[in-house]
Design an enzyme around this catalytic site. Structure first.
Site, PDB file in Angstrom:
ATOM      1  N   ASP A  23      -7.305 -30.476  41.723  1.00  0.00           N
ATOM      2  CA  ASP A  23      -6.079 -29.675  41.694  1.00  0.00           C
ATOM      3  C   ASP A  23      -6.165 -28.575  40.637  1.00  0.00           C
ATOM      4  OD1 ASP A  23      -3.589 -29.032  42.712  1.00  0.00           O
ATOM      5  OD2 ASP A  23      -2.507 -30.316  41.305  1.00  0.00           O
ATOM      6  N   ARG A  27      -3.419 -22.192  40.036  1.00  0.00           N
ATOM      7  CA  ARG A  27      -3.038 -21.851  38.655  1.00  0.00           C
ATOM      8  C   ARG A  27      -4.197 -21.194  37.916  1.00  0.00           C
ATOM      9  NH1 ARG A  27      -1.082 -27.616  37.378  1.00  0.00           N
ATOM     10  NH2 ARG A  27      -2.058 -27.942  39.408  1.00  0.00           N
ATOM     11  N   TRP A  28      -5.404 -21.651  38.201  1.00  0.00           N
ATOM     12  CA  TRP A  28      -6.599 -21.040  37.583  1.00  0.00           C
ATOM     13  C   TRP A  28      -6.640 -19.559  37.938  1.00  0.00           C
ATOM     14  CZ3 TRP A  28     -10.793 -18.343  39.407  1.00  0.00           C
ATOM     15  CH2 TRP A  28     -11.894 -18.228  38.544  1.00  0.00           C
ATOM     16  N   ARG A  36      -4.540 -16.659  44.804  1.00  0.00           N
ATOM     17  CA  ARG A  36      -4.829 -18.097  44.840  1.00  0.00           C
ATOM     18  C   ARG A  36      -6.185 -18.390  45.480  1.00  0.00           C
ATOM     19  NH1 ARG A  36      -1.011 -21.811  44.241  1.00  0.00           N
ATOM     20  NH2 ARG A  36      -2.091 -23.132  45.727  1.00  0.00           N
ATOM     21  N   HIS A  40      -9.743 -20.973  45.007  1.00  0.00           N
ATOM     22  CA  HIS A  40     -10.418 -21.865  45.960  1.00  0.00           C
ATOM     23  C   HIS A  40     -11.902 -21.523  46.058  1.00  0.00           C
ATOM     24  CE1 HIS A  40      -6.539 -23.382  46.865  1.00  0.00           C
ATOM     25  NE2 HIS A  40      -6.131 -22.387  47.627  1.00  0.00           N
ATOM     26  N   GLU A  70      -0.240 -32.542  53.993  1.00  0.00           N
ATOM     27  CA  GLU A  70       0.865 -31.677  53.566  1.00  0.00           C
ATOM     28  C   GLU A  70       0.395 -30.238  53.340  1.00  0.00           C
ATOM     29  OE1 GLU A  70       0.258 -34.767  52.335  1.00  0.00           O
ATOM     30  OE2 GLU A  70       1.998 -35.748  53.246  1.00  0.00           O
ATOM     31  N   TRP A  72      -1.265 -28.489  55.244  1.00  0.00           N
ATOM     32  CA  TRP A  72      -1.124 -27.714  56.488  1.00  0.00           C
ATOM     33  C   TRP A  72       0.136 -26.862  56.441  1.00  0.00           C
ATOM     34  CZ3 TRP A  72      -5.177 -26.953  59.262  1.00  0.00           C
ATOM     35  CH2 TRP A  72      -6.102 -27.963  59.529  1.00  0.00           C
ATOM     36  N   LEU A 134     -26.458 -40.350  46.964  1.00  0.00           N
ATOM     37  CA  LEU A 134     -24.991 -40.291  46.886  1.00  0.00           C
ATOM     38  C   LEU A 134     -24.364 -40.117  48.276  1.00  0.00           C
ATOM     39  CD1 LEU A 134     -22.400 -39.794  45.012  1.00  0.00           C
ATOM     40  CD2 LEU A 134     -22.886 -37.353  45.363  1.00  0.00           C
ATOM     41  N   ARG A 191      -7.798 -36.892  38.275  1.00  0.00           N
ATOM     42  CA  ARG A 191      -7.002 -35.754  38.761  1.00  0.00           C
ATOM     43  C   ARG A 191      -7.129 -34.617  37.764  1.00  0.00           C
ATOM     44  NH1 ARG A 191      -1.734 -35.158  42.335  1.00  0.00           N
ATOM     45  NH2 ARG A 191      -1.501 -32.910  42.187  1.00  0.00           N
ATOM     46  N   ARG A 197       0.373 -37.522  39.266  1.00  0.00           N
ATOM     47  CA  ARG A 197       0.813 -38.078  40.542  1.00  0.00           C
ATOM     48  C   ARG A 197      -0.377 -38.230  41.479  1.00  0.00           C
ATOM     49  NH1 ARG A 197       3.902 -33.091  40.544  1.00  0.00           N
ATOM     50  NH2 ARG A 197       2.659 -31.455  41.510  1.00  0.00           N
ATOM     51  N   SER A 199      -0.139 -37.844  45.048  1.00  0.00           N
ATOM     52  CA  SER A 199      -0.098 -36.895  46.173  1.00  0.00           C
ATOM     53  C   SER A 199      -0.700 -37.438  47.470  1.00  0.00           C
ATOM     54  CB  SER A 199      -0.763 -35.566  45.770  1.00  0.00           C
ATOM     55  OG  SER A 199      -0.120 -35.005  44.647  1.00  0.00           O
TER      56      SER A 199
HETATM   57  C1  IPE Z   1      -3.341 -32.502  46.094  1.00  0.00           C
HETATM   58  O1  IPE Z   1      -3.016 -31.283  45.563  1.00  0.00           O
HETATM   59  C2  IPE Z   1      -4.125 -32.292  47.352  1.00  0.00           C
HETATM   60  C3  IPE Z   1      -5.478 -31.833  47.142  1.00  0.00           C
HETATM   61  C4  IPE Z   1      -6.085 -31.731  46.006  1.00  0.00           C
HETATM   62  C5  IPE Z   1      -6.181 -31.468  48.349  1.00  0.00           C
HETATM   63  P1  IPE Z   1      -1.622 -30.585  45.893  1.00  0.00           P
HETATM   64  O2  IPE Z   1      -1.548 -29.384  45.047  1.00  0.00           O
HETATM   65  O3  IPE Z   1      -1.475 -30.384  47.357  1.00  0.00           O
HETATM   66  O4  IPE Z   1      -0.586 -31.714  45.435  1.00  0.00           O
HETATM   67  P2  IPE Z   1       0.859 -31.552  44.841  1.00  0.00           P
HETATM   68  O5  IPE Z   1       1.580 -30.586  45.742  1.00  0.00           O
HETATM   69  O6  IPE Z   1       0.713 -31.014  43.470  1.00  0.00           O
HETATM   70  O7  IPE Z   1       1.432 -32.920  44.847  1.00  0.00           O
HETATM   71  C1  IPE Z   2      -6.026 -27.607  44.800  1.00  0.00           C
HETATM   72  O1  IPE Z   2      -5.547 -26.492  44.133  1.00  0.00           O
HETATM   73  C2  IPE Z   2      -6.688 -27.250  46.098  1.00  0.00           C
HETATM   74  C3  IPE Z   2      -5.932 -27.649  47.290  1.00  0.00           C
HETATM   75  C4  IPE Z   2      -4.833 -28.339  47.296  1.00  0.00           C
HETATM   76  C5  IPE Z   2      -6.459 -27.220  48.569  1.00  0.00           C
HETATM   77  P1  IPE Z   2      -4.097 -25.914  44.422  1.00  0.00           P
HETATM   78  O2  IPE Z   2      -4.213 -24.868  45.471  1.00  0.00           O
HETATM   79  O3  IPE Z   2      -3.139 -26.998  44.722  1.00  0.00           O
HETATM   80  O4  IPE Z   2      -3.790 -25.247  43.022  1.00  0.00           O
HETATM   81  P2  IPE Z   2      -2.444 -25.347  42.181  1.00  0.00           P
HETATM   82  O5  IPE Z   2      -2.097 -26.789  42.040  1.00  0.00           O
HETATM   83  O6  IPE Z   2      -1.403 -24.598  42.973  1.00  0.00           O
HETATM   84  O7  IPE Z   2      -2.766 -24.716  40.881  1.00  0.00           O
HETATM   85 MG    MG Z   3      -1.962 -28.168  43.557  1.00  0.00          MG
END
Ligand code: IPE
Ligand code: IPE
Ligand code: MG
Length: 248
Positions: A23, A27-28, A36, A40, A70, A72, A134, A191, A197, A199
């Protein structure tokens, strides 16, 4: 990995299975004034780095939460970008996975995946099926509630067909009908991104996992931070409901 960190890891007591909620990509990127999606893209490099580190250390299983059910519901452009990244990354990384003896598998709802992404994933899983180092498990289009609901459906169908007696259903029956069937439960759940959390990730399987949360955003996670998580894991006493004295 820094020598001091590597030396602090007890290689005879490694977690068999590490699962990671990757996660903080958004934000990075935001912290750098980027889109965003740039987070990725950088996150894919971390996948490569951490997979290599896990493989070099000799871990048996690494599960990465790449895309949740979620997710999606995110803006279509971000979903498309993530699916495209999966295609590109799988294509690019397959030769190195084979070279490093890494077998790729996937957990998640394949029926929701775009055809092209699924085709590449299936090709990579076939191309690495002989690898016995692995096992890299990608959780894509995955959520634990989806997985448990599917397991219920499968078990109910077998019961209705007279193949199993409901009285014989045990936790092993449930585990065997999850998309993670055959994969040992995670010992360590990491995490990144600082949120405490789960998730909708591996709810059944993490019953006794040790949890490690770091504020570091996924694109910034390096081998040293991964090593620190393992050192922290090795300092925990896993009691599985027993008393400390019983474990002596
Ligand atoms: C959890 O991250 C899902 C993945 C890392 C793929 P999210 O960003 O979707 O989770 P929430 O919204 O912070 O719970
Ligand atoms: C996790 O990073 C990657 C996926 C859930 C696909 P986020 O895209 O959730 O990044 P933040 O949590 O918004 O920073
Ligand atoms: Mg996130």
């Amino acid at each position: 990995m820094e020598k001091k960190i590597l030396e602090a890891i007890d290689l005879t007591r490694l977690p068999r299975h590490v699962a990671i909620i990757m996660d903080g990509n958004g934000r990075w990127a935001k912290a750098r004034g980027l889109e965003r999606t740039a987070g990725h893209v950088e996150g894919v490099n971390t996948v490569r780095r951490i997979t290599e580190t896990a493989s070099e250390l000799g871990l048996e299983y690494l599960t990465l939460y790449a895309f949740s059910t979620e997710n999606w519901n995110r803006p279509q452009a971000e979903v498309d970008a993530l699916m495209h990244l999966i295609v590109v990354a799988i294509e690019r990384e397959t030769p190195d996975l084979i070279k490093n003896n890494v077998r790729l598998t996937m957990i998640g709802d394949r029926s929701r995946m775009p055809a092209e992404a699924m085709r590449r994933l299936e090709q990579c899983m076939a191309d690495t099926s002989h690898c016995n180092g692995l096992t890299l498990v990608l959780a894509i289009s995955y959520s634990s509630r989806w997985e448990i609901t599917e397991a219920c459906r499968l078990i109910a169908a077998k019961a209705a067909a007279g193949e199993i007696d409901p009285a014989d259903i045990t936790d092993a029956t449930v585990a065997a009908n999850l998309s993670s069937a055959g994969i040992p439960d995670p010992d360590l759940l990491i995490r990144t991104g600082g949120d405490y959390r789960v998730s909708n990730f591996l709810l059944w399987q993490i019953a006794y996992a040790e949890i490690y949360v770091t504020d570091i955003y996924w694109p910034d996670l390096d081998a040293d931070s991964f090593g620190r998580a393992i050192i922290q894991y090795q300092s925990r006493e896993r009691r599985f409901g027993l008393t400390s004295e019983q474990l002596q």
